[in-house]
Design a protein around this motif. Structure first.
Motif, PDB file in Angstrom:
ATOM      1  N   ALA A   1       9.539  -1.260   8.220  1.00 34.84           N
ATOM      2  CA  ALA A   1       9.355   0.173   8.048  1.00 34.84           C
ATOM      3  C   ALA A   1       7.947   0.545   8.480  1.00 34.84           C
ATOM      4  O   ALA A   1       7.017  -0.248   8.359  1.00 34.84           O
ATOM      5  N   ASP A   2       7.798   1.774   8.984  1.00 31.66           N
ATOM      6  CA  ASP A   2       6.468   2.248   9.364  1.00 31.66           C
ATOM      7  C   ASP A   2       5.655   2.616   8.128  1.00 31.66           C
ATOM      8  O   ASP A   2       4.437   2.418   8.088  1.00 31.66           O
ATOM      9  N   VAL A   3       6.338   3.153   7.129  1.00 34.04           N
ATOM     10  CA  VAL A   3       5.660   3.672   5.942  1.00 34.04           C
ATOM     11  C   VAL A   3       6.285   3.055   4.697  1.00 34.04           C
ATOM     12  O   VAL A   3       7.510   2.979   4.580  1.00 34.04           O
ATOM     13  N   GLY A   4       5.440   2.604   3.774  1.00 38.58           N
ATOM     14  CA  GLY A   4       5.929   2.059   2.512  1.00 38.58           C
ATOM     15  C   GLY A   4       5.459   2.904   1.343  1.00 38.58           C
ATOM     16  O   GLY A   4       4.259   3.203   1.218  1.00 38.58           O
ATOM     17  N   LEU A   5       6.400   3.344   0.505  1.00 41.55           N
ATOM     18  CA  LEU A   5       6.063   4.097  -0.703  1.00 41.55           C
ATOM     19  C   LEU A   5       5.785   3.118  -1.837  1.00 41.55           C
ATOM     20  O   LEU A   5       6.649   2.316  -2.181  1.00 41.55           O
ATOM     21  N   VAL A   6       4.601   3.187  -2.428  1.00 40.25           N
ATOM     22  CA  VAL A   6       4.260   2.301  -3.526  1.00 40.25           C
ATOM     23  C   VAL A   6       3.838   3.135  -4.723  1.00 40.25           C
ATOM     24  O   VAL A   6       3.469   4.297  -4.605  1.00 40.25           O
ATOM     25  N   GLY A   7       3.877   2.509  -5.889  1.00 38.28           N
ATOM     26  CA  GLY A   7       3.483   3.194  -7.111  1.00 38.28           C
ATOM     27  C   GLY A   7       4.207   2.623  -8.310  1.00 38.28           C
ATOM     28  O   GLY A   7       5.126   1.807  -8.179  1.00 38.28           O
ATOM     29  N   PHE A   8       3.790   3.052  -9.487  1.00 37.51           N
ATOM     30  CA  PHE A   8       4.435   2.615 -10.721  1.00 37.51           C
ATOM     31  C   PHE A   8       5.887   3.077 -10.755  1.00 37.51           C
ATOM     32  O   PHE A   8       6.277   3.996 -10.015  1.00 37.51           O
ATOM     33  N   PRO A   9       6.706   2.464 -11.600  1.00 42.26           N
ATOM     34  CA  PRO A   9       8.090   2.940 -11.742  1.00 42.26           C
ATOM     35  C   PRO A   9       8.133   4.397 -12.199  1.00 42.26           C
ATOM     36  O   PRO A   9       7.279   4.863 -12.950  1.00 42.26           O
ATOM     37  N   SER A  10       9.137   5.111 -11.720  1.00 39.11           N
ATOM     38  CA  SER A  10       9.436   6.484 -12.144  1.00 39.11           C
ATOM     39  C   SER A  10       8.346   7.491 -11.803  1.00 39.11           C
ATOM     40  O   SER A  10       8.155   8.482 -12.522  1.00 39.11           O
ATOM     41  N   VAL A  11       7.614   7.257 -10.692  1.00 41.57           N
ATOM     42  CA  VAL A  11       6.622   8.255 -10.273  1.00 41.57           C
ATOM     43  C   VAL A  11       7.202   9.215  -9.243  1.00 41.57           C
ATOM     44  O   VAL A  11       6.533  10.176  -8.849  1.00 41.57           O
ATOM     45  N   GLY A  12       8.434   8.949  -8.780  1.00 39.38           N
ATOM     46  CA  GLY A  12       9.084   9.873  -7.864  1.00 39.38           C
ATOM     47  C   GLY A  12       9.226   9.373  -6.440  1.00 39.38           C
ATOM     48  O   GLY A  12       9.468  10.169  -5.522  1.00 39.38           O
TER      49      GLY A  12
END
Length: 430
Positions: free
Chosen positions: A159-170
């Protein structure tokens, strides 16, 4: 079900056996040797199929065996070589030796191929052993065994872009808003348990692939939570979009969330933080979000670009997509390849002769028998036809040439002792 790591057994085809045969034509009274060579065994080849996006098929079939070559035929005819066994894999698959962990292949492009296991060569027929001293040899080789090994397949999402973050942040909601992907969205942690991909197209007709990756938690770099199951997928992304919950409804501080996630990325691989990172302040439509955003922005101090959005009202989403597309245009496609990737794409290849491993190991069984092992001696043993005296004598000469006899004497072998090689037993004779 999304499967991104699996262990499978690979066996290339054995070579066909050579033939012992002689000519018996009417006008050839003395005839001569006419046994042909065996055909080569089939290779096991992995080929990228862009229509696949999971290793699910390998969950149900974990053994892959190529066909062996045909045996040699009379009149000097060569046995047919076996066709390779082509196994389709999804793009982004890395193949490693399960025993050593060595990288065998990194498959990323459609129709890219890699030979994982090499088929054995066909054994020589008796026509190949004829010489001035032995015009009618009753000697032929069995086919060489094909490679066999256990390999670990690991899928790293492309993938070009990866969404990261804590669970349930949207993250999943954002992906569903900007693409046609339909990830599962629910009011509990770890709703996303595997990566989801979506094709995003901006209003000015630029496009890129975005991956919603499973939520991180503290300690993920050491395997806590989804741990490495998540982190390996971000290795190939060119831009990281870090989604932060600005509402604070989970009882966490947005800035502490930001620091924790970046520390997990750094602990897993420091090179992760070299990638451009865009910070998304999500859930700006919620109470207290504006106050939390001001405090968060003050602590970040313009180190990262921040985009306040709401996935519910879609405010700020287009501005985020434009910024992502602009960032991607400035990054070469393969800028963040790993060292292993660079090794695979190196244009200049050094070919050199590597001598076979002739080392021999001799051990002693509890019953006093001597046990011989070694890559070369075992291969020669498998290629010997023990039904023919001439082949047995040749095998004895080969053992002597490899130094097996001297090594056995040094270990204390005497006349009449039992020697074991694989499943075969014979006596040591001085």
């Amino acid at each position: 079900m999304f499967v991104d790591q699996v262990k499978v057994y690979i066996k290339a085809g054995d070579g066909g056996n050579g033939l012992v045969a002689f000519r018996r034509e009417k006008y050839e009274p003395k005839g001569g040797p006419a046994g042909g060579d065996g055909g080569n065994g089939g290779d096991v080849i992995f080929e990228v199929d862009e229509g696949l996006n999971t290793l699910m098929d390998f969950r149900y079939q974990k053994h892959f065996k190529a066909s062996r070559g045909e045996n040699g035929m009379s009149k000097g005819m060569h046995g047919k070589n076996s066709e390779p066994l082509v196994v389709p894999v999804p793009p982004g698959t890395t193949v490693r030796d399960a025993e050593t962990g060595d990288l065998i292949a990194d498959l990323t492009e459609h129709k890219q191929r890699a030979i994982i296991a090499k088929g054995g060569r066909g054994g020589r027929g008796n026509i190949r052993f004829a010489n001035a001293r032995n015009r009618a040899p009753e000697l032929a080789e069995n086919g060489a065994p094909g490679d066999e090994l256990d390999v670990t397949l690991e899928l790293k999402v492309l993938a070009d872009v990866g969404l990261v973050g804590f669970p349930s942040v949207g993250k999943s909601t954002l992906l569903s808003v900007v693409s046609a992907a339909k990830p599962k969205v629910a009011e509990y942690h770890f709703t996303t348990i595997h990566p989801n991909l979506g094709m995003v197209r901006t209003e000015d007709d630029r496009s890129f692939v975005m991956a919603d990756l499973p939520g991180l938690i503290e300690g993920a770099h050491s395997g806590v939570g989804l741990g490495h199951q998540f982190l390996r997928h971000i290795e190939r992304t060119r831009v990281i979009v870090h989604v932060i919950d600005m509402s604070g409804l989970e009882g966490r501080d947005p800035y502490e969330d930001f620091v924790t996630i970046n520390e997990e990325l750094r602990q897993y691989d420091e090179k992760m933080l070299q990638r451009p990172q865009l910070v998304v302040a999500n859930k700006m439509d919620m109470p207290n979000a504006q106050e939390n955003f001001k405090a968060f922005k003050a602590k970040i101090d313009d180190e990262y670009p921040i985009f306040p959005i709401s996935t519910i009202t879609k405010d700020g989403v287009n501005e985020l997509l434009y910024a992502v597309a602009d960032t991607l245009e400035q990054i070469p496609k393969h800028q963040f390849e790993t060292e292993e990737d660079e090794t695979q794409t190196e244009e200049r290849v050094l070919y050199k002769f590597e001598k076979d491993d002739d080392s021999i190991e001799i051990m002693r069984d509890p019953d006093g028998a001597f046990v011989i092992s070694g890559k070369t001696i075992e291969r020669i043993f498998k290629m010997t036809d023990f039904n023919r005296d001439e082949s047995v004598r040749r095998f004895a000469r080969q053992m002597r040439h490899l130094g097996v006899d001297d090594a056995l004497r040094k270990r204390g072998a005497t006349d009449g002792d039992i020697i074991r090689l694989l499943d075969f037993e014979f006596e040591f004779i001085e």
